[in-house]
Design an enzyme around this catalytic site. Structure first.
Site, PDB file in Angstrom:
ATOM      1  N   LYS A 102       0.867  -1.188   0.000  1.00  0.00           N
ATOM      2  CA  LYS A 102       0.000   0.000   0.000  1.00  0.00           C
ATOM      3  C   LYS A 102       0.895   1.227   0.000  1.00  0.00           C
ATOM      4  O   LYS A 102       2.035   1.184   0.456  1.00  0.00           O
ATOM      5  CB  LYS A 102      -0.879   0.013   1.253  1.00  0.00           C
ATOM      6  CG  LYS A 102      -2.144   0.830   1.097  1.00  0.00           C
ATOM      7  CD  LYS A 102      -3.192   0.050   0.341  1.00  0.00           C
ATOM      8  CE  LYS A 102      -4.486   0.805   0.193  1.00  0.00           C
ATOM      9  NZ  LYS A 102      -5.570  -0.067  -0.290  1.00  0.00           N
TER      10      LYS A 102
HETATM   11  P1  NAD Z   1     -13.290   7.803  -2.761  1.00  0.00           P
HETATM   12  O1  NAD Z   1     -12.256   8.830  -2.479  1.00  0.00           O
HETATM   13  O2  NAD Z   1     -13.738   7.588  -4.159  1.00  0.00           O
HETATM   14  O3  NAD Z   1     -14.602   8.076  -1.886  1.00  0.00           O
HETATM   15  C1  NAD Z   1     -14.580   8.250  -0.499  1.00  0.00           C
HETATM   16  C2  NAD Z   1     -15.967   8.712  -0.048  1.00  0.00           C
HETATM   17  O4  NAD Z   1     -15.982   8.768   1.387  1.00  0.00           O
HETATM   18  C3  NAD Z   1     -16.348  10.104  -0.537  1.00  0.00           C
HETATM   19  O5  NAD Z   1     -17.741  10.121  -0.834  1.00  0.00           O
HETATM   20  C4  NAD Z   1     -16.078  10.986   0.684  1.00  0.00           C
HETATM   21  O6  NAD Z   1     -16.867  12.168   0.710  1.00  0.00           O
HETATM   22  C5  NAD Z   1     -16.476  10.029   1.791  1.00  0.00           C
HETATM   23  N1  NAD Z   1     -15.906  10.376   3.094  1.00  0.00           N
HETATM   24  C6  NAD Z   1     -14.642  10.758   3.374  1.00  0.00           C
HETATM   25  N2  NAD Z   1     -14.520  11.003   4.694  1.00  0.00           N
HETATM   26  C7  NAD Z   1     -15.730  10.746   5.235  1.00  0.00           C
HETATM   27  C8  NAD Z   1     -16.249  10.823   6.542  1.00  0.00           C
HETATM   28  N3  NAD Z   1     -15.479  11.226   7.559  1.00  0.00           N
HETATM   29  N4  NAD Z   1     -17.536  10.492   6.741  1.00  0.00           N
HETATM   30  C9  NAD Z   1     -18.310  10.093   5.697  1.00  0.00           C
HETATM   31  N5  NAD Z   1     -17.892  10.012   4.447  1.00  0.00           N
HETATM   32  C10 NAD Z   1     -16.609  10.334   4.213  1.00  0.00           C
HETATM   33  O7  NAD Z   1     -12.696   6.448  -2.132  1.00  0.00           O
HETATM   34  P2  NAD Z   1     -13.050   4.963  -2.526  1.00  0.00           P
HETATM   35  O8  NAD Z   1     -12.101   4.515  -3.573  1.00  0.00           O
HETATM   36  O9  NAD Z   1     -14.514   4.819  -2.734  1.00  0.00           O
HETATM   37  O10 NAD Z   1     -12.611   4.188  -1.193  1.00  0.00           O
HETATM   38  C11 NAD Z   1     -13.469   4.110  -0.072  1.00  0.00           C
HETATM   39  C12 NAD Z   1     -12.997   2.988   0.838  1.00  0.00           C
HETATM   40  O11 NAD Z   1     -12.995   1.764   0.102  1.00  0.00           O
HETATM   41  C13 NAD Z   1     -11.578   3.146   1.385  1.00  0.00           C
HETATM   42  O12 NAD Z   1     -11.532   2.613   2.690  1.00  0.00           O
HETATM   43  C14 NAD Z   1     -10.740   2.298   0.459  1.00  0.00           C
HETATM   44  O13 NAD Z   1      -9.551   1.839   1.073  1.00  0.00           O
HETATM   45  C15 NAD Z   1     -11.712   1.163   0.205  1.00  0.00           C
HETATM   46  N6  NAD Z   1     -11.420   0.416  -1.031  1.00  0.00           N
HETATM   47  C16 NAD Z   1     -11.402   1.026  -2.257  1.00  0.00           C
HETATM   48  C17 NAD Z   1     -11.140   0.293  -3.393  1.00  0.00           C
HETATM   49  C18 NAD Z   1     -11.180   0.896  -4.772  1.00  0.00           C
HETATM   50  O14 NAD Z   1     -11.083   0.131  -5.752  1.00  0.00           O
HETATM   51  N7  NAD Z   1     -11.340   2.193  -4.922  1.00  0.00           N
HETATM   52  C19 NAD Z   1     -10.857  -1.092  -3.291  1.00  0.00           C
HETATM   53  C20 NAD Z   1     -10.904  -1.696  -2.042  1.00  0.00           C
HETATM   54  C21 NAD Z   1     -11.183  -0.933  -0.908  1.00  0.00           C
END
Ligand code: NAD
Length: 410
Positions: A102
């Protein structure tokens, strides 16, 4: 416990379940390599921006290191260590030939212009280029990084090394990305909860979902749930949440969020705070934003039957214990959100062969991987009478240990 200690706590449970000897424990917990870099860029106003970035490579016994890149002010070494370790178990659980890594930069990307973000990304690539490569370590998107950022990443690496699309996944489809990658994590979450509900004789149709986070993962999951006949009753983003007990009109909400940059003030909904959202009555609560949002302070107030961990590490060790005592089923992150890395594997495979698969092909293969992983997790959980999390960690640890043994330490 911080994020890293929590991950290690879950690992310890798997070690106990597998009766793993002490010989392996330190080996499996300790990251293989940790790189800390200074990322210096010139800002648009001529001043200097100075940011700290990390790349932690946890384990590569099953294949090249693999894991996302996060841009967030809270990024620190312990968080990146925890996320890198989770990737090792995740790639093993779904059986894709990668290890775990990561990376991240401690930065609030909302404070940077597009040009500054591009300079930051390019500089970071230069700084970590000594430890990455298409057969060594392959980054991907995570919080606050997207296909555009991955496009810059690919371009910067290729300038030095020649055409190298397999250096990073989650790229724009026009730039050697895979069809179906953007929706993959949300789609994988859908398959995971569908399978878990089915083992309890339940269906997606009519089930009530609450989702925290409306970014890549949360918004695609909401869209797919709505299409599958489930009710998404509340969602939130950084600015707060919206609720409608009869189910939100997700396609209209997506259009609203695109237009206004947030879900708030969606017509036909009531506002709800991010804290209150986590304790709404529902069938499935989906944390899809940050880590450790479910903790000792709110776990007893959660009124869901299932917690679907779309985010990485959303449940603290204490909250996990409370959920177990209360009979709330956690669908663990290392399987639930593995759809992203699974389709990243498909993207990498296509890049290495210079092929392009159809979106239907990608989605069908993703379903096969998610369902196969569920069969193994469910079998272990039944045999050991343990939680899905303990079973998933045990499955991942067993596979990594086998690979480590077969490769040998000599
Ligand atoms: P992103 O940046 O696209 O979206 C994050 C979302 O969370 C946004 O809507 C933001 O406004 C919201 N957010 C941020 N802080 C917040 C808070 N304090 N309270 C409520 N909402 C909040 O990110 P993503 O890619 O969707 O990733 C989200 C989660 O999923 C992370 O934990 C990431 O590690 C995990 N994840 C993502 C992927 C991927 O392919 N993108 C894969 C596996 C896991």
């Amino acid at each position: 416990m911080n994020a890293y200690q929590t991950t290690n706590h879950f690992l310890e449970q798997a070690f106990e379940l597998l009766k793993l000897s002490e010989r392996y424990r330190t080996l499996l917990v300790t990251p293989s390599r940790e790189l800390r870099v200074e990322v210096v860029i010139e800002l648009d106003d001529g001043s200097i921006g100075n940011y700290i970035g990390y790349r932690v490579q946890h384990d590569n016994s099953r294949g090249p290191f693999k894991g996302g890149l996060r841009y967030h002010p809270d990024v620190d070494l312990d968080e990146v260590r925890s996320l890198a370790s989770l990737m090792t178990w995740k790639t093993a659980v779904v059986g894709v030939p990668f290890g775990g890594a990561k990376g991240g930069i401690q930065v609030d990307p909302g404070q940077l212009s597009k040009r500054e973000l591009e300079r930051l990304t390019r500089r970071f690539v230069d700084q970590i280029s000594v430890v990455i490569g298409p057969m060594v370590d392959i980054p991907a998107p995570d919080m606050n990084t997207n296909a555009r950022v991955m496009g810059w990443f690919y371009d910067q690496y290729s300038r030095r090394m020649g055409f190298s699309p397999a250096i990073v996944t989650g790229k724009p489809v026009e730039l050697h990305g895979s069809l179906g990658r953007e929706s993959a994590t949300g789609r994988g979450c859908l398959f995971a909860i569908r399978e878990v509900l089915a083992t309890a004789g339940k269906k997606l149709e009519g089930s009530r979902f609450v989702i925290q986070g409306f970014g890549n993962v949360g918004s695609f999951l909401a869209r797919l749930l709505h299409a599958a006949g489930a009710k998404v009753v509340a969602v939130s983003d950084l600015s707060g949440g919206v609720f409608n007990g009869d189910g939100l009109d997700v396609p209209a909400l997506l259009a609203h969020a695109r237009e206004h940059g947030r879900v708030g003030e969606f017509p036909g909904s009531e506002p709800v705070s991010n804290a209150a959202l986590l304790t709404l009555e529902c069938d499935v609560l989906v944390p899809a934003a940050l880590g450790h949002v479910l903790h000792e302070g709110n776990a007893r107030d959660v009124r869901a039957k299932y917690v679907l961990e779309a985010a990485n590490g959303p449940t603290s060790a204490e909250a996990d214990q409370i959920f177990n005592e209360r009979g709330i089923v956690c669908v663990p992150d290392i399987w639930a959100n593995a759809g992203g890395v699974t389709v990243s594997y498909f993207e990498w495979t296509q890049n290495l062969q210079n092929l392009k698969w159809s979106e239907d092909d990608v989605n069908e293969r993703l379903e096969e991987y998610m369902v196969a992983a569920h069969r193994s997790i469910h079998k272990l959980a039944t045999e050991h009478r343990c939680t899905l999390r303990a079973a998933a960690f045990a499955l991942g640890v067993h596979r990594v240990k086998e690979a480590t043994d077969l490769r040998g330490l000599g």
